[in-house]
Scaffold this active site. Structure first.
Site, PDB file in Angstrom:
ATOM      1  N   GLU A  51       3.774  39.205  42.103  1.00  0.00           N
ATOM      2  CA  GLU A  51       3.817  40.675  42.017  1.00  0.00           C
ATOM      3  C   GLU A  51       5.136  41.193  41.451  1.00  0.00           C
ATOM      4  O   GLU A  51       5.184  42.239  40.820  1.00  0.00           O
ATOM      5  CB  GLU A  51       3.570  41.312  43.385  1.00  0.00           C
ATOM      6  N   PHE A 113      -3.555  41.317  59.746  1.00  0.00           N
ATOM      7  CA  PHE A 113      -3.268  40.361  58.683  1.00  0.00           C
ATOM      8  C   PHE A 113      -2.799  41.117  57.431  1.00  0.00           C
ATOM      9  O   PHE A 113      -3.425  42.080  57.014  1.00  0.00           O
ATOM     10  CB  PHE A 113      -4.533  39.548  58.378  1.00  0.00           C
ATOM     11  N   GLN A 114      -1.714  40.663  56.867  1.00  0.00           N
ATOM     12  CA  GLN A 114      -1.113  41.251  55.664  1.00  0.00           C
ATOM     13  C   GLN A 114      -0.814  42.740  55.816  1.00  0.00           C
ATOM     14  O   GLN A 114      -0.936  43.504  54.868  1.00  0.00           O
ATOM     15  CB  GLN A 114      -2.001  41.007  54.436  1.00  0.00           C
ATOM     16  N   LYS A 163      -7.621  50.322  52.951  1.00  0.00           N
ATOM     17  CA  LYS A 163      -8.843  49.766  52.370  1.00  0.00           C
ATOM     18  C   LYS A 163     -10.062  50.676  52.583  1.00  0.00           C
ATOM     19  O   LYS A 163     -10.881  50.856  51.677  1.00  0.00           O
ATOM     20  CB  LYS A 163      -9.110  48.389  52.975  1.00  0.00           C
ATOM     21  N   MET A 467      28.145  34.125  35.593  1.00  0.00           N
ATOM     22  CA  MET A 467      28.841  35.365  35.916  1.00  0.00           C
ATOM     23  C   MET A 467      29.570  35.246  37.249  1.00  0.00           C
ATOM     24  O   MET A 467      30.731  35.633  37.382  1.00  0.00           O
ATOM     25  CB  MET A 467      27.843  36.526  35.943  1.00  0.00           C
TER      26      MET A 467
END
Lengths: 553, 162
Positions: A51, A113-114, A163, A467
C-alpha cells in the site's frame, strides 16, 4: 437511482474525473473492488505490491499531472501502510484522496480483525479526514474530500468507509464537478506596499518553492524576474520552474544548495518568497537567514507567514493571482550593479571534478540528461543521490522533478515513478535512487513489469547509507554506526528475477551504453552504478552555520 | 509569556475536540484549560481554551486552528472587555473546629457549601481564575480531600457575537 455504497464510490470518482486509482484489495473493501471489476473501462485500478507504493504512486501521479491522486486500501494494515505515503503528500502539499475500508459500523471499537482507528492515526497528516457512518452522506463526503484536497493549499484527505456502508443502499443524485477556484487576492493597498518595496530595492532576490508549481504561476514568476531583473533561487520543491541554464537562476538554496544561492541571500536587500515556507533545510540558520534584508512573503496559506521566519510584508492568496495583480505595479529596472554582482557570485559556484575511468554521481546525472529525450520526468528517493539529483538534474519544466522534499521518505521514488509514468505515458521516467532507498521499496519493480511501464532505475550504489554516513563524518567523528551496507544484492539477477532488464556499469562510457540500451528496450530497467562511498554531497551548509562555514571539500 | 483566552466555534461533529486538541499537541502549544459546550445552535459547539505563550505563538495558534475544516471561527477574547468564569468543586476534610472556619471563608468568597457529611464538606465556587486561585490559596491551610475545576469559559461584554 438507487445505488449501494460501493457503487456510489465509483460514481463519485468518475464524476470527479478520476480514471485511474492505485490500491490494494482486502476484506473491508471487498465490495468496492467488486464494483471496480464491473467498471474497469471507466476506472483503471493499478495493483501495487504494497500500500505504501500505491500511496506514493498516487502522489507521483498528482505531482506529474497536477490532478488529484487517488489511493484505495483496506482497513487495518492497509490503512497503516498508507501512512508514510499520506504524510509525504501532506508535507509537500500534494492533492490526494485516500479511501480506506473499515469494519462494520456496529463493530467499530471492538478490536475486530484488521481494525485500526484510521481517522485517529491519519488526523495529523491529512488536511482533513472523515468516517462515513451513513450511506446517504457518502457521495457528498467524497465530493467534499476532493474539494478540500484541491482548495487553498492542497493536501491529502482521507475517507474511511465501514464495510456495511458499501453495502447499504440509497438514492444517488449525480452532480457536475465545479472547478474550485481560489479567488482571494490582497487589496490594492497591500499590493502597493509590496510593489513599492520591490521597486525601491537595489538588490532584490526571488525565492520560490512548490507553491508556484501548485498554482501554475510559471509565467508570472518569469515575468517578475524579467521585468525587474530579479535573480532567483528556489527550494527543492521549486525545481523546474526556471530552466537550469537561465542566467537569472542561481539554483537551489539550502543545506546542499548552491554557493551562488547562499551568497545571493547574504547580499540581497529584499528577499521575495513566493510559495515557499523557509523550511529548516532551506533557512537552516533560522532568523540569521538574511543580512538585514527585508522579507516579503507571498503564500496561499496564512499560517506560513511568520511561522519560521518573521517577515516584513506578506500577501495572502493563490500566488498566480497575486502575481498577476502585482506585476503591473512592478517597474522595469536594469539593476546593473546587482547584475554585475550576480555574475560574480555565479562564478563562485562549486564545480565537481570530472573523470573518465570512474563513475561520479554528477556525471551520471548529467549524462542521463544528455541521453534522455526532452520529455523527461525524474523521481528520486531520499539521501545523497536525491541531493545530487537536485543539484545536477537539468530540469527545464515544472512537474518534471519529483522528490519527497518535506518528509524525506526513502522509498518514495519507485512508487512516484509508477504514478508519473501512468499520468504522463509519453514521458520517459527515470528513477534515481541509492542502494539504501532502493532496498526499501524495490517491490515497485514487479508492479512496473506487470503493467509494462518502462521505468529506468539508476542505482547509485555506494554500499552505504551515504547521507547518514556523511552526517556521521561531520558530526560523529567518522564513527560510521550502522551505515555501511554489506548487502550482496546482484542487481542484474534481481532485475532478471523480477522480469526487468538489469545492467551493471563501471565507467561513464559503460553507463551511457547501458542507458541507451535501456531507453531503446522499452522495458523496466535497473542500472547499477557503483560509486565510491567517500563521495560527499557538496557544498554542505551545516545546520545553524553561515555562508562562511560552508563545506566544499 | 501571557495567558490568552480563545473561543473556538466548531461544527458539532464527533471527533472535533480531538482535532483541536491534536493540533495543539502537534504544534507543541500548551493548553492550560479547555471547556467544550453546546451553543444556542445545536450544530455548533464552543471550545474555550486558555493558552500560555507569546504573541507569535498566539498568531500561529489562531491561524492554524482557523485552518481546520470543522472550525468555524477562532476568536481571541480580550480579557478586559470580557467576563470569564470558572467553577470549582472542592471537598474539604472537617472537624468541629474547621467546619466553622470554612463556613466563614466561604461566606466571604460567596462560595456555597453544597454538601455536608460528618467528616467532609463540598464547597462550590464560581468566579474568575484569580478569584478561585485566591480561594484555593486559603483552602491549602486546611485539608483538601479532592477537588476539580472546570477551566475558563468566557464571553465578551458588548452586544456583538463571535
Amino acid at each position: 437511482m438507487m445505488l449501494n455504497g460501493a457503487q456510489i464510490v465509483i460514481e463519485v470518482l468518475a464524476e470527479q474525473g478520476v480514471d485511474i486509482i492505485f490500491g490494494y484489495p482486502g476484506g473491508a473493501v471487498l465490495n468496492i473492488y467488486d464494483e471496480l471489476f464491473d467498471n474497469q473501462h471507466r476506472i483503471r485500478h493499478i495493483l501495487t505490491s504494497h500500500e505504501q507504493g500505491a500511496a506514493h504512486a498516487a502522489d507521483g501521479y498528482s505531482r506529474a499531472t497536477g490532478k488529484t491522486g487517488v489511493v484505495l486500501a483496506t482497513s487495518g494494515p492497509g490503512a497503516t501502510n498508507l501512512v508514510t505515503g499520506i504524510a509525504t503528500a501532506f508535507m509537500d502539499s500534494i492533492p490526494m484522496v485516500a479511501i480506506t475500508g473499515n469494519v462494520n459500523t456496529d463493530s467499530i471499537g471492538k478490536d475486530c480483525f484488521q481494525e485500526v482507528y484510521t481517522v485517529g492515526i491519519t488526523l495529523p497528516i491529512t488536511k482533513h479526514n472523515f468516517v462515513v457512518r451513513d450511506v446517504t452522506k457518502l457521495a457528498d463526503t467524497l465530493r467534499e474530500a476532493f474539494r478540500i484536497a484541491k482548495t487553498g493549499r492542497p493536501g491529502p484527505v482521507l475517507v474511511d468507509i465501514p464495510k456495511d456502508i458499501t453495502v447499504a443502499r440509497c438514492e444517488f443524485y449525480p452532480q457536475k464537478t465545479v472547478e474550485v477556484e481560489n479567488v482571494y487576492v490582497p487589496d490594492d493597498q497591500q499590493l502597493n506596499t509590496v510593489a513599492e518595496a520591490i521597486n525601491n530595492s537595489e538588490r532584490p532576490l526571488l525565492y520560490y518553492g512548490g507553491g508556484v508549481i501548485s498554482s501554475g504561476a510559471y509565467k508570472q514568476i518569469l515575468d517578475l524576474i524579467k521585468r525587474g531583473n530579479i535573480p532567483a533561487i528556489h527550494s527543492v520543491m521549486g525545481k523546474g520552474v526556471m530552466a537550469y541554464d537561465d542566467p537569472m537562476n542561481l539554483g537551489m538554496i539550502g543545506m546542499h544548495g548552491s554557493v551562488a544561492a547562499m551568497l545571493a541571500v547574504k547580499k540581497t536587500d529584499l528577499l521575495i518568497a513566493v510559495g515557499a515556507r523557509f523550511s529548516d533545510r532551506t533557512a537552516n540558520n533560522g532568523e540569521n537567514f538574511v543580512n538585514n534584508a527585508k522579507i516579503i512573503q507571498i503564500d496561499i496559506d496564512d499560517c506560513e507567514i511568520n511561522k519560521n521566519i518573521p517577515v516584513d510584508h506578506s500577501l495572502i492568496g493563490d500566488v498566480k493571482k497575486v502575481l498577476e495583480s502585482l506585476l503591473p505595479k512592478i517597474e522595469t529596472k536594469k539593476r546593473t550593479l546587482w547584475m554585475e554582482e550576480i555574475a560574480d557570485i555565479k562564478k563562485q559556484d562549486y564545480t565537481p571534478t570530472e573523470t573518465e575511468d570512474k563513475l561520479k554521481p554528477h556525471q551520471i546525472i548529467e549524462d542521463m540528461y544528455q541521453l534522455c529525450p526532452e520529455k523527461l520526468i525524474v523521481t528520486t528517493d531520499v539521501g545523497q543521490h536525491q541531493m545530487w539529483a537536485a543539484q545536477y538534474c537539468k530540469s527545464k519544466r515544472p512537474r518534471s522533478f519529483l522528490t519527497s522534499a518535506g518528509l524525506g521518505a526513502m522509498g518514495f521514488g519507485y512508487g512516484a515513478a509508477i504514478g508519473a509514468k501512468l499520468g504522463c505515458p509519453d514521458h520517459t521516467v527515470v528513477h534515481i535512487t541509492g542502494d539504501g532507498s532502493f532496498h526499501m521499496n524495490m517491490n515497485g519493480v514487479p508492479t512496473a513489469v506487470t503493467y509494462k511501464l518502462p521505468i529506468i532505475t539508476i542505482v547509485l550504489n555506494n554500499n552505504a547509507l551515504g547521507m547518514v554516513r556523511q552526517l556521521q563524518k561531520v558530526y560523529c567523528k567518522s564513527r560510521f554506526s550502522s551505515t555501511l551496507l554489506q548487502k550482496q544484492t546482484d542487481y542484474v539477477k534481481l532485475a532478471d528475477a523480477f522480469g526487468a532488464l538489469g545492467f551493471r556499469v563501471e565507467t561513464p562510457k559503460e553507463f551511457k551504453a547501458a542507458l541507451k540500451e535501456a531507453l531503446k528496450s522499452n522495458k523496466s530497467c535497473i542500472i547499477e552504478c557503483p560509486i565510491d562511498c567517500e563521495e560527499q554531497v557538496l557544498p554542505m551548509m551545516p545546520a545553524g552555520a553561515t555562508v562562511e562555514d560552508i563545506i566544499i571539500e | 509569556m501571557k495567558r490568552y483566552i480563545l473561543s473556538v466555534l466548531v461544527q458539532n461533529n464527533p471527533g472535533v475536540l480531538a482535532r483541536v486538541a491534536s493540533l495543539f499537541g502537534r504544534r507543541g502549544y500548551n493548553i492550560d484549560s479547555l471547556t467544550v459546550s453546546e451553543t444556542n445552535n445545536p450544530g455548533i459547539s464552543i471550545i474555550t481554551l486558555t493558552v500560555t505563550g507569546d504573541e507569535n505563538i498566539l498568531e500561529q495558534i489562531i491561524k492554524q486552528a482557523s485552518k481546520l475544516e470543522e472550525v468555524i471561527k477562532v476568536h481571541h477574547i480580550q480579557e478586559q472587555h470580557a467576563l470569564s468564569r470558572e467553577l470549582l468543586l472542592i471537598k474539604m476534610k472537617i472537624d468541629s473546629e474547621t467546619r466553622t472556619s470554612l463556613r466563614e471563608i466561604s461566606e466571604i468568597y460567596e462560595a456555597k457549601i453544597v454538601d455536608l457529611a460528618p467528616a467532609s464538606m463540598i464547597i462550590e465556587l464560581t468566579g474568575t481564575t484569580q478569584n478561585i486561585d485566591a480561594f484555593l490559596g486559603i483552602m491549602k491551610d486546611f485539608t483538601i480531600i479532592e477537588m476539580c475545576r472546570t477551566g475558563v469559559t468566557a464571553l465578551e461584554k458588548d452586544s456583538s457575537k463571535i
